[in-house]
Each structure stands twice: as C-alpha cells, then as structure tokens.
Design an enzyme around this catalytic site. Structure first.
Site, PDB file in Angstrom:
ATOM      1  N   TYR A  66       0.850  -1.179   0.000  1.00 45.57           N
ATOM      2  CA  TYR A  66       0.000   0.000   0.000  1.00 45.57           C
ATOM      3  C   TYR A  66       0.891   1.235   0.000  1.00 45.57           C
ATOM      4  O   TYR A  66       1.492   1.578   1.012  1.00 45.57           O
ATOM      5  CB  TYR A  66      -0.924   0.009   1.219  1.00 45.57           C
ATOM      6  CG  TYR A  66      -1.796  -1.221   1.374  1.00 45.57           C
ATOM      7  CD1 TYR A  66      -2.088  -2.044   0.289  1.00 45.57           C
ATOM      8  CD2 TYR A  66      -2.323  -1.556   2.611  1.00 45.57           C
ATOM      9  CE1 TYR A  66      -2.888  -3.171   0.438  1.00 45.57           C
ATOM     10  CE2 TYR A  66      -3.134  -2.675   2.775  1.00 45.57           C
ATOM     11  CZ  TYR A  66      -3.409  -3.481   1.681  1.00 45.57           C
ATOM     12  OH  TYR A  66      -4.194  -4.593   1.855  1.00 45.57           O
ATOM     13  N   HIS A  89       0.752 -11.866   1.609  1.00 42.99           N
ATOM     14  CA  HIS A  89      -0.321 -11.123   0.949  1.00 42.99           C
ATOM     15  C   HIS A  89      -1.003 -11.952  -0.142  1.00 42.99           C
ATOM     16  O   HIS A  89      -2.226 -11.931  -0.285  1.00 42.99           O
ATOM     17  CB  HIS A  89       0.251  -9.833   0.352  1.00 42.99           C
ATOM     18  CG  HIS A  89      -0.720  -8.716   0.278  1.00 42.99           C
ATOM     19  ND1 HIS A  89      -0.354  -7.394   0.253  1.00 42.99           N
ATOM     20  CD2 HIS A  89      -2.074  -8.701   0.221  1.00 42.99           C
ATOM     21  CE1 HIS A  89      -1.421  -6.630   0.177  1.00 42.99           C
ATOM     22  NE2 HIS A  89      -2.486  -7.397   0.156  1.00 42.99           N
ATOM     23  N   SER A  99     -12.421  -5.490   2.918  1.00 38.56           N
ATOM     24  CA  SER A  99     -13.606  -4.963   2.222  1.00 38.56           C
ATOM     25  C   SER A  99     -14.894  -5.467   2.867  1.00 38.56           C
ATOM     26  O   SER A  99     -15.796  -5.936   2.178  1.00 38.56           O
ATOM     27  CB  SER A  99     -13.584  -5.312   0.733  1.00 38.56           C
ATOM     28  OG  SER A  99     -12.690  -4.491   0.027  1.00 38.56           O
ATOM     29  N   PRO A 100     -15.016  -5.378   4.190  1.00 38.67           N
ATOM     30  CA  PRO A 100     -16.240  -5.858   4.842  1.00 38.67           C
ATOM     31  C   PRO A 100     -17.468  -5.038   4.482  1.00 38.67           C
ATOM     32  O   PRO A 100     -18.595  -5.490   4.711  1.00 38.67           O
ATOM     33  CB  PRO A 100     -15.906  -5.736   6.329  1.00 38.67           C
ATOM     34  CG  PRO A 100     -14.908  -4.620   6.403  1.00 38.67           C
ATOM     35  CD  PRO A 100     -14.075  -4.777   5.159  1.00 38.67           C
ATOM     36  N   LEU A 101     -17.253  -3.849   3.909  1.00 39.51           N
ATOM     37  CA  LEU A 101     -18.362  -3.005   3.482  1.00 39.51           C
ATOM     38  C   LEU A 101     -18.517  -3.008   1.967  1.00 39.51           C
ATOM     39  O   LEU A 101     -19.191  -2.139   1.400  1.00 39.51           O
ATOM     40  CB  LEU A 101     -18.167  -1.572   4.000  1.00 39.51           C
ATOM     41  CG  LEU A 101     -18.099  -1.444   5.522  1.00 39.51           C
ATOM     42  CD1 LEU A 101     -17.860  -0.003   5.935  1.00 39.51           C
ATOM     43  CD2 LEU A 101     -19.362  -1.989   6.176  1.00 39.51           C
ATOM     44  N   GLY A 102     -17.909  -4.000   1.311  1.00 38.59           N
ATOM     45  CA  GLY A 102     -18.081  -4.126  -0.133  1.00 38.59           C
ATOM     46  C   GLY A 102     -17.628  -2.909  -0.905  1.00 38.59           C
ATOM     47  O   GLY A 102     -18.352  -2.420  -1.780  1.00 38.59           O
ATOM     48  N   PHE A 128     -20.095  -0.194  -1.095  1.00 40.86           N
ATOM     49  CA  PHE A 128     -21.424  -0.537  -1.613  1.00 40.86           C
ATOM     50  C   PHE A 128     -22.431  -0.695  -0.486  1.00 40.86           C
ATOM     51  O   PHE A 128     -23.581  -0.226  -0.585  1.00 40.86           O
ATOM     52  CB  PHE A 128     -21.324  -1.832  -2.419  1.00 40.86           C
ATOM     53  CG  PHE A 128     -22.573  -2.195  -3.170  1.00 40.86           C
ATOM     54  CD1 PHE A 128     -23.011  -1.428  -4.241  1.00 40.86           C
ATOM     55  CD2 PHE A 128     -23.311  -3.321  -2.820  1.00 40.86           C
ATOM     56  CE1 PHE A 128     -24.158  -1.762  -4.942  1.00 40.86           C
ATOM     57  CE2 PHE A 128     -24.461  -3.673  -3.519  1.00 40.86           C
ATOM     58  CZ  PHE A 128     -24.883  -2.889  -4.585  1.00 40.86           C
TER      59      PHE A 128
END
Length: 385
Positions: free
Chosen positions: A105, A175, A254-257, A260
C-alpha cells in the site's frame, strides 16, 4: 500510490504479459495482554475479554481499522495526512487495537503513516502488515509478479520495522501465495523471524485451502485475511470451515463491499478513471440496478435496528462467527466512529436467521474481480521438490 485492487491489477498486467510470452518467539512485551500465544486447534477454547475477540491466540478489538486508503483513496485523491493520523488516534481512543497495513500500500507509505500514528501507544495495539508482492526495497518500484523467497521476506521485514517504528510485527501475512515457492519455505522464513522476536504471529491472505493446511502444519497460522462481506460470500464455502476446524481467526477485508454496503452508491453511480470499482463487473451499469437489492435489504435492517447500513453489514459479519474480526477502512473520522460502534449492535439468532434467508435469496450479478486479478486468489503453493 494505488490501493489493494490497483496493485493487484498492476501485478496482473505484468503476470499476464509473462504468461503470454512463455509458536513463536517470546513476547517482546511480556505484559502486553493483546499479543499472547499462538493458534490452538479449536477456536472455541478461547474466551476473550469483553469487547475483544480472539484470532487464534491473539486478542484484538472486535472491529479493527484498515489503513490502506490513507495514502490514496479509491478515487485516487490523496488524503490530508494530519487527519489520517487523527483518525488513527481516535480509533485507539474508541478501543480499536487491530490496525492493518501492507508494504504494497503506497508502496511503503501506509506503513509509514501507521507507524507515526500508533507511536504513542504502540505497546497497546496489534500491528498487522503483509509481504508477498515483488517490490524493490530501495525504490518502491513494482516489479513483475510475486516474491516470497525466504531471503526477500527477511529483507522486507527489516524495512517494515523501520517504517512502522517498531521492533516487532504482531501479525505478518503473506499477501498472496507465490506459485514458485513452497509454503513450507515461507513458513521457515517466518519462523526464523519469530525466533529473532521480529514477528509474533503469522497468517495468509486469499490462499488455496490446501496451502492453508500445509502452512498451518508447518507453523501454526493465527489468522486468514480474505475479502468477505454480504456482497462477496465466497469464504463461506471452504475457507471459514477450515479456519474453524484448525482454530484460525478470520479477518475480512472490504467488509463493506468497497463502500457498496454503506448505501452511498446508487444506480446512477459511475466511477472515475483509476478507481478500481470501474472495472469490477458487479458495479457495471448493467448489473448495478439488480445488485442494489442488497443495499435495499441492508437499509431496511438499518431502519429496523436504528443503525447505519454499514453497521448492519459489520454486525452481520461479527454474528457469523466469534473469531471473525472485520477491518473496515476509512479516511473519514465520523465513518470510523460509526464503524467502531457497530460492535455494540447485536443480531439475535432469530434475526440472523431471517437476515440470512433474505441474503440467500439475492444473487449478485457480475464478478468481484477481473479475471486477470482473480488469478492471484485461491493459489496453491508448489510442493517441495
């Protein structure tokens, strides 16, 4: 300084071109209550403190903080660094003890931001970071493909320790699985680092199931990190059952998509050039209206539970298993506070069953990743010759 999906695409381009052309050391801080032990054979044996969860034998806050986008956001804009440091400090004040980064990152820049941000309370938190992409350690240039050669891993960790301003990494992930290096050789390099006290726990990300079993046999794995949310439920097939069997914690990225499930995307949303979501077919104009059924469902439950949509998405993940710890990322302090507060939302068994039935009735159209990027997931490491 691209984020996870941008670095995946960059790596995928180089990999495609190539294809076409041819337990651990003694704790440094013996009094640190959140960094003890290694994974056992059964997650149910661990009883965390109130407000905490166990990843194997590593105790952390029920919700962590992903700091990936603090060097560059999805839309490629650069966040104001002092505010990113403020978010890190505020997260700690709210009880967050798991902070997640990676050398890729930036590259490197997110680790620098995190190291500066957590310096005042380093011994009270868990730092997780990741190696595995082929990155020049002097220049930060992205080279072709992946690199988990043992000597490279050790070089990478030395750089991580400097950038993170610390003498040990609490949780070090591979990773992506290097298809050229046996996982036993990777585990051996990590074990050497553990023996030196530079790494305390290790994990894998987006690996093949057989590789996870081999890795755990060679050196007990504390946590697996993979994409998982209401929008992408792939880990439910084999990854989560394997983690439960082996006593390994699970950390959804990405637990919140990718925003989205926050409800901020609608049928008219289009993504800027450089935003990775622009090339994910699940967000394409022909699929988005159908997939918004999921957002409508989340909003219904948010109203029912007097919560924000993002909080419902996080509460659902937490209710799936007691050893799941989401790491939502954000560059907005209010959103961080909202995400962290999701730990207090409870779904009863009846509510969870009802919500799951509704989720099962929705089939997401489109793929989570382009084929050239998906090729880096579910990879099995080669056997030793």
């Amino acid at each position: 300084m691209p984020g996870r999906r941008q670095l995946l695409m960059a790596g995928a381009g180089m990999a495609a071109a190539s294809l076409i052309s041819q337990v651990s050391a003694a704790e440094k801080s013996a009094g640190n209550p959140i960094s003890q032990g290694s994974a056992s054979s059964n997650n149910s044996q661990h009883v965390p403190q109130p407000g905490k969860r166990k990843l194997g034998g590593l105790e952390v806050s029920a919700i962590g903080l992903g700091v990936q986008n603090m060097s560059r956001k999805y839309d490629t804009s650069v966040p104001y660094r002092p505010e990113m440091l403020n978010i890190i400090h505020s997260a700690f004040d709210q009880g967050v003890t798991l902070f997640d980064a990676a050398e890729a990152y930036g590259p490197f820049e997110v680790e620098r931001i995190l190291g500066e941000g957590v310096a005042p309370f380093r011994d009270k938190i868990v730092i997780a970071t990741k190696f595995g992409w082929n990155i020049d350690q002097q220049t930060g240039a992205r080279l072709q493909g992946l690199n988990s050669r043992p000597e490279h891993i050790k070089q990478v960790v030395e750089g991580m320790l400097k950038r993170l301003r610390t003498d040990r990494i609490d949780l070090l992930y591979q990773h992506r699985v290097d298809p050229q290096i046996p996982i036993e050789d990777v585990a051996g390099a990590v074990k050497d680092l553990m023996d030196q006290g530079k790494v305390l726990h290790w994990g894998l990300s987006e690996m093949g199931i057989n590789t996870l079993r081999r890795a755990h046999s060679a050196l007990p794995v504390t946590a697996v990190q993979s994409e998982y949310s209401m929008l992408w439920r792939g880990p439910e097939k084999s990854v989560l059952p394997t983690c439960e069997e082996l006593g390994i914690g699970f950390v959804p990225w990405s637990p919140l998509g990718v925003q989205f499930l926050t409800g901020c995307i609608d049928e008219n949303t289009r993504f800027a050039t450089g935003d990775f979501r622009a090339i994910e077919s699940r967000f394409a104009a022909e699929n988005l209206p159908h997939n918004l059924q999921l957002v409508a469902l989340v909003k219904q439950w948010a109203e029912r539970k007097n919560a924000a949509p993002a909080q419902i998405a996080l509460a659902w993940l937490s209710a799936r298993k007691p050893w799941i710890v989401p790491i939502p990322g954000t560059t907005n302090r209010d959103h961080m506070l909202q995400n962290t507060a999701a730990a207090a939302i409870r779904l009863t068994p009846a509510e969870l069953s009802e919500l799951n039935q509704s989720l099962d009735a929705i089939t997401i159209q489109g793929q989570r990743l382009p084929a050239a990027v998906q090729v880096y997931s579910d990879v099995e490491a080669p056997l030793r010759g």
